[in-house]
Enzyme design. Sequence first.
Site, PDB file in Angstrom:
ATOM      1  N   ASP A 270      37.353  63.900  12.922  1.00  0.00           N
ATOM      2  CA  ASP A 270      37.205  62.295  12.774  1.00  0.00           C
ATOM      3  C   ASP A 270      37.668  61.795  14.120  1.00  0.00           C
ATOM      4  OD1 ASP A 270      37.033  59.813  11.674  1.00  0.00           O
ATOM      5  OD2 ASP A 270      39.271  59.604  11.631  1.00  0.00           O
ATOM      6  N   SER A 271      37.332  60.462  14.464  1.00  0.00           N
ATOM      7  CA  SER A 271      37.837  59.695  15.394  1.00  0.00           C
ATOM      8  C   SER A 271      39.184  59.621  15.822  1.00  0.00           C
ATOM      9  CB  SER A 271      37.114  58.492  15.698  1.00  0.00           C
ATOM     10  OG  SER A 271      37.629  57.421  14.738  1.00  0.00           O
TER      11      SER A 271
ATOM     12  N   TYR B 234      36.078  54.814  17.241  1.00  0.00           N
ATOM     13  CA  TYR B 234      34.428  54.923  17.623  1.00  0.00           C
ATOM     14  C   TYR B 234      33.803  53.398  17.245  1.00  0.00           C
ATOM     15  CZ  TYR B 234      34.985  59.735  18.579  1.00  0.00           C
ATOM     16  OH  TYR B 234      35.176  61.143  18.851  1.00  0.00           O
ATOM     17  N   GLY B 235      34.274  52.703  16.104  1.00  0.00           N
ATOM     18  CA  GLY B 235      33.402  51.740  15.521  1.00  0.00           C
ATOM     19  C   GLY B 235      32.798  50.619  16.413  1.00  0.00           C
TER      20      GLY B 235
ATOM     21  N   CYS C 137      33.865  61.265   9.172  1.00  0.00           N
ATOM     22  CA  CYS C 137      33.830  59.912   9.946  1.00  0.00           C
ATOM     23  C   CYS C 137      32.448  59.270   9.404  1.00  0.00           C
ATOM     24  CB  CYS C 137      33.965  60.247  11.093  1.00  0.00           C
ATOM     25  SG  CYS C 137      33.877  58.898  12.289  1.00  0.00           S
ATOM     26  N   ASN C 138      32.629  58.218   8.694  1.00  0.00           N
ATOM     27  CA  ASN C 138      31.322  57.568   8.637  1.00  0.00           C
ATOM     28  C   ASN C 138      30.477  57.372   9.646  1.00  0.00           C
ATOM     29  OD1 ASN C 138      31.200  56.792   5.317  1.00  0.00           O
ATOM     30  ND2 ASN C 138      33.496  56.997   6.104  1.00  0.00           N
TER      31      ASN C 138
ATOM     32  N   CYS D 196      34.818  53.985   5.493  1.00  0.00           N
ATOM     33  CA  CYS D 196      35.441  54.538   6.662  1.00  0.00           C
ATOM     34  C   CYS D 196      36.610  55.331   6.123  1.00  0.00           C
ATOM     35  CB  CYS D 196      35.993  53.301   7.346  1.00  0.00           C
ATOM     36  SG  CYS D 196      36.981  53.602   8.977  1.00  0.00           S
ATOM     37  N   THR D 197      36.728  56.380   6.624  1.00  0.00           N
ATOM     38  CA  THR D 197      37.720  57.143   6.080  1.00  0.00           C
ATOM     39  C   THR D 197      39.147  57.053   6.353  1.00  0.00           C
ATOM     40  OG1 THR D 197      37.520  58.631   7.950  1.00  0.00           O
ATOM     41  CG2 THR D 197      36.317  59.252   6.125  1.00  0.00           C
ATOM     42  N   HIS D 198      39.433  55.714   7.103  1.00  0.00           N
ATOM     43  CA  HIS D 198      40.655  55.163   7.614  1.00  0.00           C
ATOM     44  C   HIS D 198      40.980  54.441   6.284  1.00  0.00           C
ATOM     45  CE1 HIS D 198      40.190  56.450  11.756  1.00  0.00           C
ATOM     46  NE2 HIS D 198      41.465  55.829  12.029  1.00  0.00           N
TER      47      HIS D 198
HETATM   48  N1  DGL Z   1      37.214  57.039  10.111  1.00  0.00           N
HETATM   49  C1  DGL Z   1      35.973  56.773  10.991  1.00  0.00           C
HETATM   50  C2  DGL Z   1      35.167  56.313   9.885  1.00  0.00           C
HETATM   51  O1  DGL Z   1      34.915  56.925   8.794  1.00  0.00           O
HETATM   52  C3  DGL Z   1      36.571  55.610  11.775  1.00  0.00           C
HETATM   53  C4  DGL Z   1      36.008  55.070  12.820  1.00  0.00           C
HETATM   54  C5  DGL Z   1      36.420  54.516  14.257  1.00  0.00           C
HETATM   55  O2  DGL Z   1      37.013  55.380  15.066  1.00  0.00           O
HETATM   56  O3  DGL Z   1      36.234  53.369  14.344  1.00  0.00           O
HETATM   57  O4  DGL Z   1      34.146  55.282  10.170  1.00  0.00           O
END
Ligand code: DGL
Length: 286
Positions: free
Chosen positions: A6-7, A38-39, A69-70, A200-202
């Site tokens: 993930d990011s 990353y978003g 990470c989506n 988003c996995t966060h």
């Molecule tokens: N956990 C990432 C997701 O599922 C987060 C993305 C990010 O870094 O903005 O999209």
Amino acid sequence: MIGVFDSGHGGLTVMRELVARFPQRQFVYLGDHRNAPYGDKNGAEIVKLTGDACGTLFAMGCKLVIMACNTATAVAGRKLQQEWLEPNWPGRKLLGIIAPTVETATQTPWHVKEPVFPQKYNNDTIALFATSATVSSGVYETEIHKRCPRVQVVAQPCSKLVPLLESGSPREVLEQAVQEYVGALLSKVEKQPEWAILGCTHYPLVADLFRAALPAKTRIANQPKLIANALEDYLSRHGDLAGQAGPALYYTTGRVQEVRRVASSLLGEDIFFELVETTTPPVKAA
Ligand code: DGL
């Protein structure tokens, strides 16, 4: 070993579920905290960063890597799977997390690409909360509409949420942000959503805040759990990619002590990270 990428901290929600569900396997986590979030990045940057991170996990010995990470899956997944994986890492597999989520939301297997009874009459409203990059990719809408053309997908980008979680913001600040995003989404729908995808996995880190802000009838798709289900199914067919048991390992590209402090407070357990450089093999940015 199975890699989980993930990011930043978000994929830890998936990692936690996988470690609990598969004690007979070893998982290695890589959070690209130095480059999170990353978003709000452009497509070429997300492709490059995701490829470099997943390549690092393959170089460590993983035969299978899950993009937890989506954003990475939505923007980079298909390109990396189709153009980068085989020439650079022959025989390895790279799995995204949007397919199992769409399967749950549409109650339709991924390989079925058209509406079947009873889903062709399904007119649910699905609320999608995700990063700006995931929302702009339109992947969830496209894949859901292939299977359920009458479903209304209403998307809400939640740009502030990942930066707030990555920096370890207090609960009141997170609560206010979640209420703001849920309120913004509900103002766009005519009927209360049947489903909410925390895309988003966060966001499972604040699932209770989403639960409190959403209408009681709205069911929340639990992405970490449904990814564990999908992995169980995948490993029943590709067990040779999984490897042996071993302790969970955690790597970050960020500042190790800071990452450990925030991760431990978000997950409620002490997690030791080691520093890693994501350099090999390089992915062209354009
Ligand atoms: N956990 C990432 C997701 O599922 C987060 C993305 C990010 O870094 O903005 O999209």
